[in-house]
Design a protein around this motif. Structure first.
Motif, PDB file in Angstrom:
ATOM      1  N   PRO A   4       0.842  -1.203   0.000  1.00 13.06           N
ATOM      2  CA  PRO A   4       0.000   0.000   0.000  1.00 13.06           C
ATOM      3  C   PRO A   4       0.871   1.244   0.000  1.00 13.06           C
ATOM      4  O   PRO A   4       2.025   1.210   0.438  1.00 13.06           O
ATOM      5  CB  PRO A   4      -0.777  -0.131   1.322  1.00 13.06           C
ATOM      6  N   PRO A   5       0.363   2.347  -0.505  1.00 13.28           N
ATOM      7  CA  PRO A   5       1.167   3.579  -0.530  1.00 13.28           C
ATOM      8  C   PRO A   5       1.532   3.998   0.889  1.00 13.28           C
ATOM      9  O   PRO A   5       0.750   3.792   1.824  1.00 13.28           O
ATOM     10  CB  PRO A   5       0.228   4.599  -1.191  1.00 13.28           C
ATOM     11  N   PRO A   6       2.711   4.567   1.093  1.00 11.06           N
ATOM     12  CA  PRO A   6       3.138   4.966   2.443  1.00 11.06           C
ATOM     13  C   PRO A   6       2.249   6.078   2.989  1.00 11.06           C
ATOM     14  O   PRO A   6       1.766   6.930   2.243  1.00 11.06           O
ATOM     15  CB  PRO A   6       4.572   5.458   2.235  1.00 11.06           C
ATOM     16  N   ARG A   7       2.034   6.047   4.309  1.00  7.31           N
ATOM     17  CA  ARG A   7       1.259   7.106   4.947  1.00  7.31           C
ATOM     18  C   ARG A   7       2.100   8.375   5.026  1.00  7.31           C
ATOM     19  O   ARG A   7       3.308   8.304   5.266  1.00  7.31           O
ATOM     20  CB  ARG A   7       0.851   6.684   6.361  1.00  7.31           C
ATOM     21  N   PRO A   8       1.489   9.527   4.818  1.00  6.68           N
ATOM     22  CA  PRO A   8       2.263  10.770   4.961  1.00  6.68           C
ATOM     23  C   PRO A   8       2.703  10.961   6.406  1.00  6.68           C
ATOM     24  O   PRO A   8       2.038  10.498   7.341  1.00  6.68           O
ATOM     25  CB  PRO A   8       1.258  11.857   4.535  1.00  6.68           C
ATOM     26  N   GLU A   9       3.827  11.626   6.592  1.00  8.18           N
ATOM     27  CA  GLU A   9       4.342  11.911   7.926  1.00  8.18           C
ATOM     28  C   GLU A   9       4.378  13.423   8.138  1.00  8.18           C
ATOM     29  O   GLU A   9       4.718  14.177   7.231  1.00  8.18           O
ATOM     30  CB  GLU A   9       5.736  11.310   8.115  1.00  8.18           C
ATOM     31  N   TYR A  10       4.004  13.828   9.344  1.00  7.34           N
ATOM     32  CA  TYR A  10       4.018  15.243   9.692  1.00  7.34           C
ATOM     33  C   TYR A  10       4.816  15.431  10.981  1.00  7.34           C
ATOM     34  O   TYR A  10       4.698  14.638  11.915  1.00  7.34           O
ATOM     35  CB  TYR A  10       2.595  15.772   9.889  1.00  7.34           C
TER      36      TYR A  10
ATOM     37  N   GLY B 192      11.098  23.561  11.399  1.00  2.55           N
ATOM     38  CA  GLY B 192      10.732  22.308  10.732  1.00  2.55           C
ATOM     39  C   GLY B 192       9.378  21.767  11.135  1.00  2.55           C
ATOM     40  O   GLY B 192       8.914  20.774  10.564  1.00  2.55           O
ATOM     41  N   SER B 193       8.729  22.406  12.098  1.00  2.88           N
ATOM     42  CA  SER B 193       7.414  21.935  12.544  1.00  2.88           C
ATOM     43  C   SER B 193       6.353  22.225  11.480  1.00  2.88           C
ATOM     44  O   SER B 193       6.394  23.256  10.805  1.00  2.88           O
ATOM     45  CB  SER B 193       7.013  22.606  13.862  1.00  2.88           C
ATOM     46  N   GLN B 194       5.399  21.312  11.358  1.00  3.10           N
ATOM     47  CA  GLN B 194       4.287  21.491  10.427  1.00  3.10           C
ATOM     48  C   GLN B 194       2.964  21.715  11.140  1.00  3.10           C
ATOM     49  O   GLN B 194       1.955  22.027  10.517  1.00  3.10           O
ATOM     50  CB  GLN B 194       4.186  20.275   9.506  1.00  3.10           C
ATOM     51  N   GLY B 195       2.981  21.516  12.446  1.00  2.00           N
ATOM     52  CA  GLY B 195       1.788  21.715  13.253  1.00  2.00           C
ATOM     53  C   GLY B 195       2.184  21.804  14.720  1.00  2.00           C
ATOM     54  O   GLY B 195       3.308  21.465  15.092  1.00  2.00           O
TER      55      GLY B 195
ATOM     56  N   LEU C 160       5.645  29.595  13.992  1.00  2.00           N
ATOM     57  CA  LEU C 160       4.458  28.798  14.309  1.00  2.00           C
ATOM     58  C   LEU C 160       3.144  29.450  13.878  1.00  2.00           C
ATOM     59  O   LEU C 160       2.137  28.764  13.729  1.00  2.00           O
ATOM     60  CB  LEU C 160       4.379  28.534  15.828  1.00  2.00           C
ATOM     61  N   CYS C 161       3.149  30.758  13.668  1.00  2.22           N
ATOM     62  CA  CYS C 161       1.898  31.500  13.512  1.00  2.22           C
ATOM     63  C   CYS C 161       1.065  31.071  12.302  1.00  2.22           C
ATOM     64  O   CYS C 161      -0.141  31.311  12.266  1.00  2.22           O
ATOM     65  CB  CYS C 161       2.169  32.998  13.480  1.00  2.22           C
ATOM     66  N   THR C 162       1.691  30.446  11.308  1.00  2.00           N
ATOM     67  CA  THR C 162       0.929  30.014  10.127  1.00  2.00           C
ATOM     68  C   THR C 162       0.577  28.523  10.176  1.00  2.00           C
ATOM     69  O   THR C 162      -0.026  28.011   9.226  1.00  2.00           O
ATOM     70  CB  THR C 162       1.738  30.278   8.844  1.00  2.00           C
ATOM     71  N   LEU C 163       0.935  27.843  11.264  1.00  2.00           N
ATOM     72  CA  LEU C 163       0.735  26.396  11.346  1.00  2.00           C
ATOM     73  C   LEU C 163      -0.609  26.048  11.996  1.00  2.00           C
ATOM     74  O   LEU C 163      -1.122  26.816  12.816  1.00  2.00           O
ATOM     75  CB  LEU C 163       1.865  25.750  12.156  1.00  2.00           C
ATOM     76  N   PRO C 164      -1.173  24.886  11.678  1.00  2.00           N
ATOM     77  CA  PRO C 164      -2.370  24.430  12.378  1.00  2.00           C
ATOM     78  C   PRO C 164      -2.060  24.134  13.846  1.00  2.00           C
ATOM     79  O   PRO C 164      -1.013  23.583  14.178  1.00  2.00           O
ATOM     80  CB  PRO C 164      -2.744  23.136  11.634  1.00  2.00           C
ATOM     81  N   PHE C 165      -2.985  24.516  14.726  1.00  2.49           N
ATOM     82  CA  PHE C 165      -2.843  24.312  16.165  1.00  2.49           C
ATOM     83  C   PHE C 165      -3.916  23.354  16.669  1.00  2.49           C
ATOM     84  O   PHE C 165      -5.093  23.480  16.301  1.00  2.49           O
ATOM     85  CB  PHE C 165      -3.014  25.636  16.920  1.00  2.49           C
ATOM     86  N   LEU C 166      -3.516  22.404  17.522  1.00  2.63           N
ATOM     87  CA  LEU C 166      -4.463  21.618  18.305  1.00  2.63           C
ATOM     88  C   LEU C 166      -4.232  21.988  19.770  1.00  2.63           C
ATOM     89  O   LEU C 166      -3.139  21.774  20.302  1.00  2.63           O
ATOM     90  CB  LEU C 166      -4.245  20.114  18.109  1.00  2.63           C
TER      91      LEU C 166
ATOM     92  N   LYS D 144      -3.603  21.988   4.494  1.00  2.00           N
ATOM     93  CA  LYS D 144      -2.472  22.899   4.293  1.00  2.00           C
ATOM     94  C   LYS D 144      -1.546  22.372   3.197  1.00  2.00           C
ATOM     95  O   LYS D 144      -1.028  23.138   2.385  1.00  2.00           O
ATOM     96  CB  LYS D 144      -1.702  23.087   5.602  1.00  2.00           C
ATOM     97  N   ASP D 145      -1.363  21.033   3.178  1.00  2.00           N
ATOM     98  CA  ASP D 145      -0.562  20.413   2.118  1.00  2.00           C
ATOM     99  C   ASP D 145      -1.157  20.700   0.741  1.00  2.00           C
ATOM    100  O   ASP D 145      -0.448  21.036  -0.202  1.00  2.00           O
ATOM    101  CB  ASP D 145      -0.486  18.896   2.333  1.00  2.00           C
ATOM    102  N   GLN D 146      -2.474  20.562   0.648  1.00  2.00           N
ATOM    103  CA  GLN D 146      -3.135  20.775  -0.645  1.00  2.00           C
ATOM    104  C   GLN D 146      -3.047  22.238  -1.064  1.00  2.00           C
ATOM    105  O   GLN D 146      -2.830  22.549  -2.221  1.00  2.00           O
ATOM    106  CB  GLN D 146      -4.603  20.335  -0.539  1.00  2.00           C
TER     107      GLN D 146
END
Length: 213
Positions: free
Chosen positions: A36-42, A108-111, A141-147, A206-208
């Motif tokens: 199966p295709p590899p899962r994306p990593e964040y 290097g953080s994406q979220g 960090l200001c443009t990254l998704p936050f949880l 965000k990737d899209q």
């Protein structure tokens, strides 16, 4: 009769070959689909004050024991698997001696995952508010998704997510940003998984958007 007698074996061989071909085709379909295709990593950074429960939540997400968990000194990294993605979470210690170095680990953080103790004292809650405001406005960090997880919802003194949202002034502060605020508890890890699944959706969006630029 003789002609028919000579042709019958040809027809039988043809029929047998078709059956063999069909069997091999089914076998290839069932067993030879390939990997199966590899899962994306964040890559995520997880921050919050000492005692907010960052380590316990991440350990439960990785199906690790939570006995004898102590405060994180420095940082630790966990690969948290989900069905549609793998989250490489860099958890930073929340002690005063470590907080001043948080920004060194943002690159290097994406979220971002920010964990706060919803049952903490007013003083600690104010400190968490200050740190969250600083993170939301940090250039890396200001443009990254936050949880944002309002943790320890199982405690009697826990504040609701609506109370946290109002006290932290999230609506005006985070306007225009991608963020999620959810309650959490180490005893309800399924709800925590759902919160992270929502974050993965923001990361995919965000990737899209990046791909369309």
């Amino acid at each position: 009769m003789e002609e028919r007698g000579w042709r019958r074996p040809d027809r039988e061989r043809s029929f047998t070959q078709k059956r063999i071909s069909h069997i091999f085709s089914c076998f290839r379909t069932l067993c030879c689909k390939g990997q199966p295709p590899p899962r994306p990593e964040y890559d995520l950074v997880c921050i919050g004050l000492t005692g907010s429960g960052k380590t316990s939540l991440l350990s439960r997400l990785c199906s690790e024991a939570t006995d004898n968990i102590g405060p994180t000194t420095g940082f630790s990294i966990k690969a948290v698997p989900f069905q549609n993605a793998i989250l490489n979470v860099k958890e930073l210690g929340g002690a005063d001696s470590i907080k001043k170095y948080w920004s060194r680990y943002y690159q290097g953080s994406q979220g971002v995952v920010f964990v706060l103790d919803s049952a903490s004292t007013d003083e600690d809650l104010e400190m968490a508010r200050t740190e969250l405001h600083s993170a939301l406005q940090h250039p890396q960090l200001c443009t990254l998704p936050f949880l944002i997880l309002a943790n320890h919802q199982d405690k009697p003194a826990a504040r609701t997510t609506q109370e946290i949202k109002k006290y932290f002034e999230l609506e005006p502060l985070a306007r225009g940003k991608s963020w999620i605020l959810e309650g959490s508890s180490v005893d309800n890890i399924d709800a925590v998984k759902q919160s992270f699944t929502q974050l993965i959706e923001l990361l995919e969006d965000k990737d899209q958007d990046t791909g369309r630029i």
